[in-house]
Structures are given as C-alpha cells and as structure tokens.
Design an enzyme around this catalytic site. Structure first.
Site, PDB file in Angstrom:
ATOM      1  N   GLU A  14      -6.906   9.453   9.412  1.00 34.57           N
ATOM      2  CA  GLU A  14      -5.578   9.253  10.011  1.00 34.57           C
ATOM      3  C   GLU A  14      -5.400  10.071  11.278  1.00 34.57           C
ATOM      4  OE1 GLU A  14      -2.600   9.886   7.012  1.00 34.57           O
ATOM      5  OE2 GLU A  14      -3.033   7.961   6.078  1.00 34.57           O
ATOM      6  N   CYS A  71     -11.283   2.927  -1.096  1.00 38.03           N
ATOM      7  CA  CYS A  71     -10.043   3.436  -0.495  1.00 38.03           C
ATOM      8  C   CYS A  71      -9.768   2.614   0.768  1.00 38.03           C
ATOM      9  CB  CYS A  71     -10.220   4.916  -0.141  1.00 38.03           C
ATOM     10  SG  CYS A  71      -8.787   5.613   0.714  1.00 38.03           S
ATOM     11  N   ASP A 106       0.860  -1.180   0.000  1.00 34.71           N
ATOM     12  CA  ASP A 106       0.000   0.000   0.000  1.00 34.71           C
ATOM     13  C   ASP A 106       0.898   1.232   0.000  1.00 34.71           C
ATOM     14  OD1 ASP A 106      -2.399   1.571   0.365  1.00 34.71           O
ATOM     15  OD2 ASP A 106      -1.850   1.812   2.466  1.00 34.71           O
ATOM     16  N   SER A 107       0.292   2.385  -0.226  1.00 37.58           N
ATOM     17  CA  SER A 107       1.035   3.640  -0.136  1.00 37.58           C
ATOM     18  C   SER A 107       1.488   3.917   1.293  1.00 37.58           C
ATOM     19  CB  SER A 107       0.145   4.780  -0.609  1.00 37.58           C
ATOM     20  OG  SER A 107      -1.056   4.779   0.131  1.00 37.58           O
ATOM     21  N   CYS A 152      -3.733  -1.113  -2.114  1.00 40.72           N
ATOM     22  CA  CYS A 152      -4.036   0.311  -2.276  1.00 40.72           C
ATOM     23  C   CYS A 152      -4.941   0.504  -3.503  1.00 40.72           C
ATOM     24  CB  CYS A 152      -2.719   1.047  -2.481  1.00 40.72           C
ATOM     25  SG  CYS A 152      -2.880   2.807  -2.771  1.00 40.72           S
ATOM     26  N   HIS A 171      -8.770   3.407   3.600  1.00 41.04           N
ATOM     27  CA  HIS A 171      -9.111   4.013   4.895  1.00 41.04           C
ATOM     28  C   HIS A 171     -10.610   3.993   5.225  1.00 41.04           C
ATOM     29  CE1 HIS A 171      -5.097   5.486   4.290  1.00 41.04           C
ATOM     30  NE2 HIS A 171      -5.125   6.338   5.287  1.00 41.04           N
TER      31      HIS A 171
END
Ligand code: DGL
Length: 265
Positions: free
Chosen positions: A151, A183, A8-9, A71, A185
C-alpha cells in the site's frame, strides 16, 4: 441487468474487481470497500463475520445478482456464516475456492500458502487443499508486513526484496513446487516473488480464477449480461481519505472515483 457485487476490507479487492471487469465487459459492478474497518487481517473471526454480513445486506439492497467476497480474510473467516445466513437469496463466490481448485488439479507434492494472520489462522487453505488432494503437503505462513508495504508503494525495490526474502527464504519453502498468494494485495508483487524463486515455483493468485468462476456461475444461471454495459460501475467505501483514492491506481490499474457511504453509521 442487475449488477455484480464485490466486497473487500478496503481497496485491495480492486485487483479482483478489475479481473472481473476485464473478463466480463458487459457487466456492471458495485464495489464496497470497508475502509473504516481495515485491515481485516488483524481482526477476530467474529468481527470479520459481523462486517461481512452487513456488507452482503447492503449489496443485496442494491439488487446484486451475485456477490463476490474478494477479500481472502473475509472469505476465510465468514464464508460459512454468509452461506448459512443468505442461503437461497443470492449466490456467493469466494476467492478461496477457485484458487484451491486450480492448484489441487495440478497434483503437486508440496505447496506454500502466504496470507494475512487471520487467513492463516483459519487453516482454510490447508483444509480445502487436502480435501481435494489428501496427499498434498501444505506449508502456510502469515506475512503481515506485505499489505502495508504494498500500500505504501514499496514494490520492486530493495525493501520489498528484503521483506520477500526474509519471509520466503525460510527452509520450509525451499522445496515447494507452487505458492498460493492468498491475499488481494499480493498480485502486485507476483513478478518479484516469481523472480525470487528463479522461475522454479509456479505462483498462483486469485484474480483470474475468481473472474472465471464468476463467469461460469452467471452463465450456469442464465444471468450473464450481453451487449453494452447498462450502468456505470460504482465504488463505495465506508471511510474516505485522499490516500485511498490514490491507492486505487495501484490495484485497479486506473484511478477510480470512490463514493463515501458509511453503512455502519
Ligand atoms: N483484503 C485482505 C485479504 O485479502 C488484505 C487486507 C486486510 O487485512 O484487510 O486478506
């Protein structure tokens, strides 16, 4: 047994890694979070492709038997490149295909997609959903505030409610039947999004469907590990700060130890 590679990023892909570990407890994982280049959502497709190729090289050197592009942004921008580049060397699974297949199978009339700017600009969800269900109406929206909001821990509070409302309260979302959280998140705010729509919209994310796709691919190729896990999971990041370590709790459900390994140095 060889490990499964997941990348993932950054740290968000731990949502997908966790779903894989839950579903396949005998498997060992090697996770790579490219925190030095975070966020991918604002990068150009060319940059995202270059990073993704470098990470897959690294995971292949580590002996991974299958690689999961956890990702959404990397899946959208780099999957064709990765497929061409690594064809015949390793099986690659993205978070896009399993999610698209799960939604297209339901015969909805109109669905929404929310994701990073790069994912929305790629148009991949619309293309793939329409390829499977040509009559489907798809409305897409880049929702770039959501990643930093999550985050920073703004979840289930006044701020997150306001941000969700200002994105999803738009008229084009008023009559969707399903919403794709495209996404890493967004699963963390899934209950809030479901509540926003009063339970009237089916909300999908990539975690479990991707873990299922990994399971199916490994069993199809006779690569499933059985019995007790032979190696500990390893979690690498290209840049390391204490706050990345803290954030692992949010995305993995428990704090994991991050090893600093900058493959770009
Ligand atoms: N992991 C990215 C995704 O799923 C979100 C964070 C980023 O923009 O790098 O699209």
């Amino acid at each position: 047994m060889q490990p499964i590679g997941v990348f993932d990023s950054g740290i968000g892909g731990l949502t997908v890694a966790h779903a894989i570990v839950e579903r396949l407890p005998s498997e060992s994982l090697i996770y790579y979070g490219d925190t030095a280049h975070l966020p991918y959502g604002d990068k150009s497709p060319a940059a995202i492709r270059q990073y993704s190729v470098g990470i897959v090289h690294f995971l292949l050197e580590k002996g991974c038997k299958l690689i999961v592009v956890a990702c959404n942004t990397a899946s959208s921008a780099a999957f064709d490149t990765l497929n061409d580049y690594f064809r015949g060397r390793v099986q690659l699974i993205t978070v896009v295909d399993p999610l698209v297949r799960a939604v297209a199978a339901q015969n909805y009339r109109k669905v929404g997609v929310i994701a990073t700017k790069a994912t929305i600009q790629s148009g991949i969800y619309e293309q793939q959903l329409r390829a499977l269900d040509p009559g489907l109406e798809v409305v897409s929206l880049a929702t770039p505030l959501l990643v930093p909001m999550i985050e920073e821990g703004f979840i289930h509070n006044r701020i997150s409610n306001d941000v969700i409302e200002s994105y999803l309260g738009r008229p084009e979302f008023a009559d969707i039947e399903a919403l794709l959280l495209a996404c890493t998140h967004y699963p963390l705010i899934r209950p809030e999004i479901e509540a926003f729509f009063g339970g009237k919209v089916a909300v999908y994310d990539s975690k479990e469907v991707t873990a299922r796709a990994v399971h199916e691919a490994l069993s199809r190729h006779g690569l499933l590990a059985t019995g007790a896990r032979s190696e500990a999971h390893r979690f690498y990041v290209s840049d390391h700060t204490p706050s990345f370590e803290d954030t692992t709790k949010l995305f993995y459900g428990a704090e994991v130890h991050l090893e600093h390994l900058n493959i770009w140095a």
